[in-house]
Design a protein around this motif. Structure first.
Motif, PDB file in Angstrom:
ATOM      1  N   ASP A  93       0.806  -1.220   0.000  1.00 24.51           N
ATOM      2  CA  ASP A  93       0.000   0.000   0.000  1.00 24.51           C
ATOM      3  C   ASP A  93       0.839   1.271   0.000  1.00 24.51           C
ATOM      4  O   ASP A  93       0.507   2.241  -0.680  1.00 24.51           O
ATOM      5  N   ASP A  94       1.955   1.264   0.765  1.00 25.50           N
ATOM      6  CA  ASP A  94       2.777   2.471   0.838  1.00 25.50           C
ATOM      7  C   ASP A  94       3.658   2.659  -0.384  1.00 25.50           C
ATOM      8  O   ASP A  94       4.353   3.663  -0.512  1.00 25.50           O
ATOM      9  N   ALA A 132      -3.634   4.729  -7.086  1.00 25.12           N
ATOM     10  CA  ALA A 132      -3.175   4.184  -5.806  1.00 25.12           C
ATOM     11  C   ALA A 132      -4.318   4.074  -4.809  1.00 25.12           C
ATOM     12  O   ALA A 132      -4.314   3.188  -3.939  1.00 25.12           O
ATOM     13  N   ASP A 133      -5.316   4.949  -4.937  1.00 23.07           N
ATOM     14  CA  ASP A 133      -6.471   4.908  -4.043  1.00 23.07           C
ATOM     15  C   ASP A 133      -7.498   3.864  -4.457  1.00 23.07           C
ATOM     16  O   ASP A 133      -8.555   3.749  -3.835  1.00 23.07           O
ATOM     17  N   GLY A 134      -7.191   3.116  -5.528  1.00 23.87           N
ATOM     18  CA  GLY A 134      -8.057   2.009  -5.916  1.00 23.87           C
ATOM     19  C   GLY A 134      -8.898   2.246  -7.140  1.00 23.87           C
ATOM     20  O   GLY A 134      -9.733   1.394  -7.486  1.00 23.87           O
ATOM     21  N   GLY A 165      -2.178   9.128  -8.092  1.00 26.42           N
ATOM     22  CA  GLY A 165      -2.821   9.101  -6.790  1.00 26.42           C
ATOM     23  C   GLY A 165      -4.172   8.431  -6.824  1.00 26.42           C
ATOM     24  O   GLY A 165      -4.529   7.670  -5.913  1.00 26.42           O
ATOM     25  N   MET A 166      -4.956   8.693  -7.883  1.00 23.39           N
ATOM     26  CA  MET A 166      -6.271   8.071  -8.009  1.00 23.39           C
ATOM     27  C   MET A 166      -6.142   6.561  -8.187  1.00 23.39           C
ATOM     28  O   MET A 166      -6.919   5.787  -7.626  1.00 23.39           O
ATOM     29  N   LYS A 182       2.303   1.805  -3.648  1.00 22.94           N
ATOM     30  CA  LYS A 182       1.447   1.837  -4.828  1.00 22.94           C
ATOM     31  C   LYS A 182       1.513   3.168  -5.564  1.00 22.94           C
ATOM     32  O   LYS A 182       1.606   3.216  -6.793  1.00 22.94           O
ATOM     33  N   ALA A 183       1.449   4.271  -4.807  1.00 24.69           N
ATOM     34  CA  ALA A 183       1.455   5.589  -5.447  1.00 24.69           C
ATOM     35  C   ALA A 183       2.699   5.773  -6.299  1.00 24.69           C
ATOM     36  O   ALA A 183       2.625   6.281  -7.426  1.00 24.69           O
TER      37      ALA A 183
END
Length: 385
Positions: free
Chosen positions: A98-99, A207-209, A204-205, A101-102
């Motif tokens: 998760d950290d 990475a947020d799924g 960013g979008m 992904k961006a």
């Protein structure tokens, strides 16, 4: 690749949809509602050639000169080879911690800045043409264009179209003008149901799924429209009689009032997809001397005049085709040309009822100041009767 195929079939299943809103993301291409693999091989210069089933969509006026019937049932698919990498890389980035992904998505988008990805699969349909008329049903024509452009920051732009088309064409000769001039007109009436997904996504979008191919962000609608075509073969003397020139003019999507009828198959809040766009084509065909089993000709078209993305380069089409015939059950063609100033090549062969067509072509996906070629390949399998 397996994931893409599964996603395509999920998209084509209405129960998979729960739409909100979508937009037409940044796109410099000219989207074609129907394409012919044979035509693409010869630079898509085809409106004065159109002597097969695709007359309905390229120039219905040529149906007035048909001498027999022709039924084609086909499945077609195309892609830009580098597009396979995009889906693999998105899948890999999505599996990162998760950290991380961006950063993974940021690296992915930055890496592909300026790149264009393309799929057109599947296209499934049937076309029946007779002297003076024809009918076509294309229940599924799915195309995907994805590109990376620098807007606020590097953004992945996705445009996906799923069109279903029912069309009827009629044509008639105009012999009353002058018996030495072969002139005809034709019209195609069509109903098109369109589902469109348009998204602009940042790292960013993602990475947020956010899913780049999220079918919940889709709009849909039904429209009716009309194409009107003319075909003219003037009398030619001297040297021109060996070239037998012919000329064509087609106005497509002349009504172009948009997809205003929404049955809300997707969702009660689904909006309206992009219009077909009114456009005009002019073209010519020039015959060359026959030799052995070959019947060669070349064609020149200027197409899509009036489309919002039209430029002289994007409207330019030049093609050569050597049609060959060994027997009635064994025939085909070799082709080459320029589509939007990028080289094309094609091959087709018919053995009894089975028809194979393949083509490669370049498409201009950039602008005049920043041109960009997308090299594409198309395969079509068909049964001809």
């Amino acid at each position: 690749m397996l994931g893409l195929i599964l996603w395509v079939f999920a998209f084509m299943t209405p129960t998979a949809w729960s739409a909100t809103t979508s937009v037409k993301s940044l796109d410099f291409t000219i989207h074609q509602e129907y394409t012919s693999t044979r035509a693409l091989g010869m630079g898509n210069a085809f409106i004065a050639v159109a002597d097969d089933h695709s007359s309905l969509f390229y120039n219905p006026a040529t149906l007035a000169f048909r001498k027999d019937g022709h039924l084609r049932m086909f499945v077609r698919g195309g892609a830009a080879p580098e597009s396979l990498e995009l889906f693999d890389e998105i899948d890999k980035a999505g599996k990162a911690e998760d950290d991380e992904k961006a950063q993974e998505y940021s690296d992915l988008i930055t890496k592909h800045y300026g790149d264009h990805f393309y799929y057109r699969v599947p296209t499934i349909g049937g076309v029946w043409v007779r002297p003076n008329w024809g009918i076509a049903l294309i229940p599924a024509d799915l195309s995907l264009d994805a590109s990376v452009h620098r807007q606020v920051g590097p953004m992945l732009n996705v445009n996906l179209y799923l069109d279903s088309t029912l069309a009827f064409a009629y044509a008639k000769k105009l012999n009353w003008i002058n018996k030495h001039h072969q002139l005809s007109w034709g019209t195609t009436l069509k109903a098109v149901h369109r589902v469109h997904v348009g998204q602009m996504l940042s790292a960013g979008m993602l990475a947020d799924g956010a899913d780049p191919f999220d079918t919940s962000h889709a709009n849909e609608g039904l429209t009716g429209d009309i194409d009107l075509g003319f075909f003219w073969k003037p009398p030619a003397g001297g040297f021109l009689k060996y070239m037998a020139p012919s000329f064509a003019f087609v106005g497509r999507n002349l009504v172009d009032y948009g997809f205003t009828k929404n049955f809300h198959f997707i969702d009660e809040d689904s909006g309206e997809p992009p219009k077909l766009q009114r456009r005009f084509d002019v073209g010519s065909k020039w015959q060359l001397p026959t030799f052995w089993v070959f019947d060669p000709h070349f064609a020149l078209d200027v197409r899509d005049i009036g489309h919002e993305n039209w430029t002289p380069k994007k409207g330019s089409h030049l093609g050569f085709e050597a049609y060959w015939k060994m027997f009635n059950w064994w025939k085909g063609h070799w082709a080459a040309g320029l589509n939007q100033m990028y080289w094309t090549a094609g091959f087709g062969a018919r053995l009894a009822w089975f028809q194979l067509d393949i083509a490669t072509f370049g498409e201009e996906v950039g602008t005049d100041s920043a041109p960009k070629e997308s090299r594409r390949y198309m395969l079509e399998l068909a049964l001809d009767f």
